[in-house]
Design a protein around this motif. Sequence first.
Motif, PDB file in Angstrom:
ATOM      1  N   ALA A  51       0.825  -1.213   0.000  1.00  0.00           N
ATOM      2  CA  ALA A  51       0.000   0.000   0.000  1.00  0.00           C
ATOM      3  C   ALA A  51       0.853   1.254   0.000  1.00  0.00           C
ATOM      4  CB  ALA A  51      -0.934  -0.013   1.208  1.00  0.00           C
ATOM      5  N   MET A  52       2.021   1.189   0.628  1.00  0.00           N
ATOM      6  CA  MET A  52       2.904   2.357   0.657  1.00  0.00           C
ATOM      7  C   MET A  52       3.519   2.628  -0.714  1.00  0.00           C
ATOM      8  SD  MET A  52       4.718   1.529   4.322  1.00  0.00           S
ATOM      9  CE  MET A  52       6.035   2.709   4.079  1.00  0.00           C
ATOM     10  N   GLU A  53       3.541   1.625  -1.588  1.00  0.00           N
ATOM     11  CA  GLU A  53       4.092   1.809  -2.932  1.00  0.00           C
ATOM     12  C   GLU A  53       3.093   2.394  -3.921  1.00  0.00           C
ATOM     13  OE1 GLU A  53       5.468  -1.995  -4.090  1.00  0.00           O
ATOM     14  OE2 GLU A  53       7.064  -2.114  -2.560  1.00  0.00           O
ATOM     15  N   ASN A  64      -9.113  -3.165 -22.791  1.00  0.00           N
ATOM     16  CA  ASN A  64      -9.431  -4.460 -22.179  1.00  0.00           C
ATOM     17  C   ASN A  64      -9.691  -4.354 -20.689  1.00  0.00           C
ATOM     18  OD1 ASN A  64      -6.860  -3.754 -21.540  1.00  0.00           O
ATOM     19  ND2 ASN A  64      -5.895  -5.678 -22.146  1.00  0.00           N
ATOM     20  N   ARG A  65      -9.865  -3.134 -20.166  1.00  0.00           N
ATOM     21  CA  ARG A  65     -10.271  -2.864 -18.787  1.00  0.00           C
ATOM     22  C   ARG A  65      -9.315  -3.500 -17.787  1.00  0.00           C
ATOM     23  NH1 ARG A  65     -12.482   1.266 -19.665  1.00  0.00           N
ATOM     24  NH2 ARG A  65     -13.325   1.251 -17.563  1.00  0.00           N
ATOM     25  N   LYS A  66      -8.062  -3.043 -17.787  1.00  0.00           N
ATOM     26  CA  LYS A  66      -7.088  -3.536 -16.821  1.00  0.00           C
ATOM     27  C   LYS A  66      -7.357  -2.923 -15.449  1.00  0.00           C
ATOM     28  CE  LYS A  66      -3.317  -4.170 -20.133  1.00  0.00           C
ATOM     29  NZ  LYS A  66      -1.916  -3.779 -20.479  1.00  0.00           N
ATOM     30  N   PRO A  67      -7.234  -3.675 -14.368  1.00  0.00           N
ATOM     31  CA  PRO A  67      -7.442  -3.103 -13.029  1.00  0.00           C
ATOM     32  C   PRO A  67      -6.181  -2.389 -12.545  1.00  0.00           C
ATOM     33  CG  PRO A  67      -7.053  -5.455 -12.856  1.00  0.00           C
ATOM     34  CD  PRO A  67      -7.067  -5.136 -14.337  1.00  0.00           C
ATOM     35  N   THR A  68      -6.385  -1.362 -11.733  1.00  0.00           N
ATOM     36  CA  THR A  68      -5.269  -0.633 -11.146  1.00  0.00           C
ATOM     37  C   THR A  68      -4.760  -1.376  -9.908  1.00  0.00           C
ATOM     38  OG1 THR A  68      -6.826   0.689  -9.846  1.00  0.00           O
ATOM     39  CG2 THR A  68      -6.146   1.565 -11.981  1.00  0.00           C
ATOM     40  N   PRO A  69      -3.513  -1.149  -9.506  1.00  0.00           N
ATOM     41  CA  PRO A  69      -3.018  -1.776  -8.263  1.00  0.00           C
ATOM     42  C   PRO A  69      -3.858  -1.405  -7.056  1.00  0.00           C
ATOM     43  CG  PRO A  69      -1.191  -0.919  -9.553  1.00  0.00           C
ATOM     44  CD  PRO A  69      -2.442  -0.438 -10.223  1.00  0.00           C
ATOM     45  N   PHE A  70      -4.423  -0.199  -7.022  1.00  0.00           N
ATOM     46  CA  PHE A  70      -5.283   0.204  -5.914  1.00  0.00           C
ATOM     47  C   PHE A  70      -6.474  -0.746  -5.782  1.00  0.00           C
ATOM     48  CE2 PHE A  70      -8.925   2.596  -4.316  1.00  0.00           C
ATOM     49  CZ  PHE A  70      -8.419   3.139  -3.141  1.00  0.00           C
ATOM     50  N   LEU A  71      -7.120  -1.077  -6.903  1.00  0.00           N
ATOM     51  CA  LEU A  71      -8.277  -1.966  -6.863  1.00  0.00           C
ATOM     52  C   LEU A  71      -7.855  -3.397  -6.520  1.00  0.00           C
ATOM     53  CD1 LEU A  71     -11.318  -1.805  -7.286  1.00  0.00           C
ATOM     54  CD2 LEU A  71     -10.971  -2.417  -9.666  1.00  0.00           C
ATOM     55  N   CYS A  72      -6.674  -3.825  -6.977  1.00  0.00           N
ATOM     56  CA  CYS A  72      -6.189  -5.171  -6.648  1.00  0.00           C
ATOM     57  C   CYS A  72      -5.947  -5.311  -5.147  1.00  0.00           C
ATOM     58  CB  CYS A  72      -4.911  -5.465  -7.423  1.00  0.00           C
ATOM     59  SG  CYS A  72      -5.113  -5.589  -9.212  1.00  0.00           S
ATOM     60  N   LEU A  73      -5.334  -4.293  -4.524  1.00  0.00           N
ATOM     61  CA  LEU A  73      -5.092  -4.350  -3.083  1.00  0.00           C
ATOM     62  C   LEU A  73      -6.395  -4.281  -2.293  1.00  0.00           C
ATOM     63  CD1 LEU A  73      -1.889  -2.135  -2.693  1.00  0.00           C
ATOM     64  CD2 LEU A  73      -2.071  -4.627  -2.738  1.00  0.00           C
ATOM     65  N   ALA A  74      -7.387  -3.541  -2.796  1.00  0.00           N
ATOM     66  CA  ALA A  74      -8.684  -3.495  -2.117  1.00  0.00           C
ATOM     67  C   ALA A  74      -9.335  -4.879  -2.119  1.00  0.00           C
ATOM     68  CB  ALA A  74      -9.584  -2.465  -2.781  1.00  0.00           C
ATOM     69  N   LEU A  75      -9.265  -5.589  -3.257  1.00  0.00           N
ATOM     70  CA  LEU A  75      -9.815  -6.945  -3.313  1.00  0.00           C
ATOM     71  C   LEU A  75      -9.021  -7.898  -2.421  1.00  0.00           C
ATOM     72  CD1 LEU A  75     -11.879  -8.874  -4.590  1.00  0.00           C
ATOM     73  CD2 LEU A  75     -10.259  -9.273  -6.435  1.00  0.00           C
ATOM     74  N   LYS A  76      -7.696  -7.694  -2.328  1.00  0.00           N
ATOM     75  CA  LYS A  76      -6.900  -8.535  -1.439  1.00  0.00           C
ATOM     76  C   LYS A  76      -7.296  -8.322   0.011  1.00  0.00           C
ATOM     77  CE  LYS A  76      -3.772 -11.660  -1.028  1.00  0.00           C
ATOM     78  NZ  LYS A  76      -3.928 -12.977  -1.677  1.00  0.00           N
ATOM     79  N   MET A  77      -7.609  -7.089   0.397  1.00  0.00           N
ATOM     80  CA  MET A  77      -8.073  -6.825   1.752  1.00  0.00           C
ATOM     81  C   MET A  77      -9.419  -7.488   2.001  1.00  0.00           C
ATOM     82  SD  MET A  77      -6.959  -2.833   2.331  1.00  0.00           S
ATOM     83  CE  MET A  77      -7.491  -2.840   4.038  1.00  0.00           C
ATOM     84  N   LEU A  78     -10.302  -7.492   0.983  1.00  0.00           N
ATOM     85  CA  LEU A  78     -11.574  -8.201   1.143  1.00  0.00           C
ATOM     86  C   LEU A  78     -11.352  -9.703   1.265  1.00  0.00           C
ATOM     87  CD1 LEU A  78     -13.755  -6.328  -1.522  1.00  0.00           C
ATOM     88  CD2 LEU A  78     -13.922  -6.132   0.952  1.00  0.00           C
ATOM     89  N   LYS A  92      -5.894   6.502   9.869  1.00  0.00           N
ATOM     90  CA  LYS A  92      -5.248   7.541  10.673  1.00  0.00           C
ATOM     91  C   LYS A  92      -3.824   7.837  10.229  1.00  0.00           C
ATOM     92  CE  LYS A  92      -7.948   6.739  14.866  1.00  0.00           C
ATOM     93  NZ  LYS A  92      -7.904   6.368  16.288  1.00  0.00           N
ATOM     94  N   ASN A  93      -3.305   7.104   9.281  1.00  0.00           N
ATOM     95  CA  ASN A  93      -1.938   7.318   8.804  1.00  0.00           C
ATOM     96  C   ASN A  93      -1.876   8.635   8.019  1.00  0.00           C
ATOM     97  OD1 ASN A  93       0.620   7.196   7.727  1.00  0.00           O
ATOM     98  ND2 ASN A  93       0.485   5.043   7.158  1.00  0.00           N
ATOM     99  N   GLU A  94      -1.073   9.566   8.492  1.00  0.00           N
ATOM    100  CA  GLU A  94      -0.955  10.874   7.847  1.00  0.00           C
ATOM    101  C   GLU A  94       0.268  10.982   6.957  1.00  0.00           C
ATOM    102  OE1 GLU A  94      -1.044  13.809  10.851  1.00  0.00           O
ATOM    103  OE2 GLU A  94      -3.117  13.396  11.475  1.00  0.00           O
ATOM    104  N   ASP A  95       1.141  10.005   7.015  1.00  0.00           N
ATOM    105  CA  ASP A  95       2.371  10.081   6.219  1.00  0.00           C
ATOM    106  C   ASP A  95       2.139   9.622   4.783  1.00  0.00           C
ATOM    107  OD1 ASP A  95       3.701  10.960   8.485  1.00  0.00           O
ATOM    108  OD2 ASP A  95       4.243   8.924   9.105  1.00  0.00           O
ATOM    109  N   TYR A  96       1.327   8.608   4.602  1.00  0.00           N
ATOM    110  CA  TYR A  96       1.086   8.052   3.274  1.00  0.00           C
ATOM    111  C   TYR A  96      -0.407   8.237   2.944  1.00  0.00           C
ATOM    112  CZ  TYR A  96       5.643   5.899   3.966  1.00  0.00           C
ATOM    113  OH  TYR A  96       6.982   5.688   4.207  1.00  0.00           O
ATOM    114  N   LYS A  97      -0.647   9.134   2.017  1.00  0.00           N
ATOM    115  CA  LYS A  97      -2.036   9.478   1.709  1.00  0.00           C
ATOM    116  C   LYS A  97      -2.762   8.342   0.997  1.00  0.00           C
ATOM    117  CE  LYS A  97      -0.065  12.075  -2.157  1.00  0.00           C
ATOM    118  NZ  LYS A  97       0.062  13.403  -2.774  1.00  0.00           N
ATOM    119  N   TYR A  98      -2.063   7.559   0.191  1.00  0.00           N
ATOM    120  CA  TYR A  98      -2.735   6.469  -0.525  1.00  0.00           C
ATOM    121  C   TYR A  98      -3.076   5.312   0.409  1.00  0.00           C
ATOM    122  CZ  TYR A  98      -1.484   8.925  -4.792  1.00  0.00           C
ATOM    123  OH  TYR A  98      -1.379   9.872  -5.782  1.00  0.00           O
TER     124      TYR A  98
END
Length: 390
Positions: A51-53, A64-78, A92-98
Amino acid sequence: MANRTDPLAKSIHGTNPQNLVEKIVRTKIYQSTYWKEQCFGLTAETLVDKAMELDHTGGTYGGNRKPTPFLCLALKMLQIQPDKDIVVEFIKNEDYKYVRVLGAFYLRLTGTIADVYQYLEPLYNDYRKIRDKLSDGRFTLTHVDEFIDELLTKDYSCDTALPRIQKRWVLEASGTLEPRRSALEDDFEEEEEDKEEQPMEIDEPNGRENDNHRGRSPARERDRDRDRDRKHERHHRDRDYDRDRDYDRDYGRGRERDRDRDRERDRNRDRDRDRHRLRDDDYSRDRDRDRERDGRERERRDRDRGRHRSRSRSRDRRDRDREDGEYRRRRGRGSASPRGRGEDGGPREEPKRKKEKKEKKGEGNAPDPNDPEIIEMNKLRASLGLKPLK
């Protein structure tokens, strides 16, 4: 095995947590290279490093509707379903906005209504810039507070359908949430306190006005106040009268306009009705004319057919009479001919030459009994029990 939900994971909103992402998007994520290479074997602790990356948000992009890494990590959390404390630490993490945005997105999908408002509303004060990837692959600039507002007010974000939540005023009315307190409210209160502490300064250019004010009688002040109130009341009455008059004028104009519109509509309707009536009359007149023409054609055709039939009948009768006359003539000529009869009326004798030819023919066809072939044949037939040849 790598795409299955953790067996210890709880159902979210009555279904498998991974089902919160639509089937087509979920299949695209499973087939993506980032999911196979970077998300394999991640846990709640190692997911923080991925997530920090992150350097942008978004759903799917490209043809071909490729998924972004953000969406891949969200599915991994699910899929692994981390604890609530870990998700709160993400937010609450203020250092890394993503990391903060990823935790907010996951909590919006899985959290309760109270938790969503409790943990996401404070992020309205985060004005940092983030990059968002559009569906055509281009990047656009947005802010954290805009992303949070999209999560709280929209039904769709990052190509994912968000669970429905109730409006805040409904929760405030039911007592589930306290009224929202803005972060700027403290600043406003401090400014108001500063204004109250400062004494009000009144400009007094000369003391003559104070003396005059001091010397006024209460009756005169009362009369002046009464006159002021009367003028104010008259002004309001006149203004109300003018407003009512303007309203009546506008209402009358509107009624006249509506009446003119209705009259024009009736006139157009009558014109259309007359046009349709004339068209129907012309159609009926043309139809009657066509019927009369068809009737005359039919009568002429029947007349011609009867004339042709009578002419054909008379021609057939003449041909039959002609054939009967010729037959009678041939018959009379044949009965009067003396051919085939003798002089005494009996049958005529055949000529001598014909008799001689017949006799010779008969003699030539008769077998010779002394012929050795016939003798042998008769012996063979006699041995077989057959009659001899004649």
